[in-house]
Enzyme design. Sequence first.
Site, PDB file in Angstrom:
ATOM      1  N   ASN A 106       2.384   7.215  24.480  1.00  0.00           N
ATOM      2  CA  ASN A 106       3.099   6.558  25.566  1.00  0.00           C
ATOM      3  C   ASN A 106       4.426   7.304  25.735  1.00  0.00           C
ATOM      4  O   ASN A 106       5.367   7.085  24.975  1.00  0.00           O
ATOM      5  CB  ASN A 106       3.327   5.087  25.191  1.00  0.00           C
ATOM      6  N   ARG A 155      -0.905   6.385  28.045  1.00  0.00           N
ATOM      7  CA  ARG A 155      -0.492   5.317  28.946  1.00  0.00           C
ATOM      8  C   ARG A 155       0.200   5.971  30.144  1.00  0.00           C
ATOM      9  O   ARG A 155       1.126   6.772  29.962  1.00  0.00           O
ATOM     10  CB  ARG A 155       0.497   4.389  28.256  1.00  0.00           C
ATOM     11  N   HIS A 160       2.144  -3.518  34.019  1.00  0.00           N
ATOM     12  CA  HIS A 160       1.679  -4.223  32.803  1.00  0.00           C
ATOM     13  C   HIS A 160       0.185  -4.543  32.877  1.00  0.00           C
ATOM     14  O   HIS A 160      -0.302  -5.449  32.197  1.00  0.00           O
ATOM     15  CB  HIS A 160       2.420  -5.566  32.598  1.00  0.00           C
ATOM     16  N   ARG A 197      16.753  -6.203  34.688  1.00  0.00           N
ATOM     17  CA  ARG A 197      16.384  -6.129  36.116  1.00  0.00           C
ATOM     18  C   ARG A 197      16.540  -7.501  36.752  1.00  0.00           C
ATOM     19  O   ARG A 197      16.249  -8.524  36.124  1.00  0.00           O
ATOM     20  CB  ARG A 197      14.932  -5.666  36.282  1.00  0.00           C
ATOM     21  N   GLU A 216      -1.764  -3.225  23.968  1.00  0.00           N
ATOM     22  CA  GLU A 216      -2.129  -2.236  24.989  1.00  0.00           C
ATOM     23  C   GLU A 216      -2.742  -0.983  24.370  1.00  0.00           C
ATOM     24  O   GLU A 216      -3.636  -0.367  24.945  1.00  0.00           O
ATOM     25  CB  GLU A 216      -0.875  -1.860  25.799  1.00  0.00           C
TER      26      GLU A 216
END
Length: 402
Positions: free
Chosen positions: A10, A95, A184, A245, A389
């Site tokens: 990743n 990923r 996601h 965010r 994941e």
Amino acid sequence: MSNKYVLVLNCGSSSLKFAVIDAISGEDLLSGLSECFGLEDACIKWKTRVGQQESKHQESLGAFSAHTEAMAYIVDTILAAHPTLKQQILAVGHRVVHGGEQFSGSVIINDEVLQGIEACATLAPLHNPAHIIGILAAKVAFPQLAQIAVFDTAFHQTMPQKAFIYALPYQLYREHSIRRFGMHGTSHRYICQTAAKTLGIAVEDLNLISAHLGNGASVTAIKAGISVDTSMGMTPLEGVVMGTRCGDLDPSIIFYLVQNLGYSLKEVEDMMNKQSGLLGISELTNDCRGIEEGHANGHKGASLALDIFCYRLAKYIASYTVPLGRIDALVFTGGIGENSALIRQKVIELLSIFNFKLDRQRNLAARFGQQGQITADTGPVAMVIPTNEEWVIAQDALKLID
Ligand code: AMP
């Protein structure tokens, strides 16, 4: 059964996470993080597991090192110390954050796929270019192995137009692909598969709301096993309140900041991505643990941030009754979803219209990687499922090379 090991990578803009996963059992035999790329203190940390024995290591990578040096260190030093493990790696799974409309599933990487990932870089300028660097470095390190791309956006490609088209001139979608993509997806897909197994419901029959709450956060409505709506948008900025965010807001605020308060667009972009959310509201931290601690100690900003986070999240969850109609379970995952009993409790209380009956003991017990239902046996189900994941990436890689 023989081992089916996959190296999962990743690559972020300044970091690289890696793990060797058994695609069958999901066990990680080796995992680590290399970070601070381009800085003096670029470093690499990793842990290995042999049987029950775990050992942890950390080394400097050398000043200003980045992806290529990290990849070389992983192969030449870390994996070289475990030759049997290295020889058993069957594929490399990457990923990839943005696959645009081109990728609705995982693929073996070839030149065309690489071009596709590059073409989506305008939609994920911090991530996709870093993934390409990682893929090229991995190709050099493992020339004989297939490289597989698993996209964060792919799971959401099943959304209907009514969920992904913005109420802007349609031409912007037609000519520039301006639409909701969602992120996601790999995590939400894992949650869907695991919830189906746990609840004993076939994936094709499962209606679920999956709340992935980490530093980035998104909620997804899953109907009959597929994503039908999700809170993140064209980019990860839209949706619920996150660590730094802002999530949803009135777009006119941007014009006001620029036209009346003298901000540049770059400053507004930075503010909304890096200085807002829990950090911006609390004026304390983006870290949920710090927010909870501040709240417990009477820090007003932390309490307000917590309230807004839970309120906005509960509103999103409630709104997904529109596409779903029936809900088999509400699932919490991600660092906050898996660990914050307080946030889960507050959100469940805000959703009282659904008659969730929180079981306090179960809610407190579901932490630190523990999976479990957090509501009473009677009434609607809310549960915690730790996401994985990396395992999904390893499984997809194995399927594709098979
Ligand atoms: P992630 O991005 O999934 O790694 O999640 C990071 C977030 O999870 C941060 O806001 C952490 O503060 C939060 N988190 C991790 N552990 C805990 C915990 N024990 N209690 C509350 N929040 C936690």
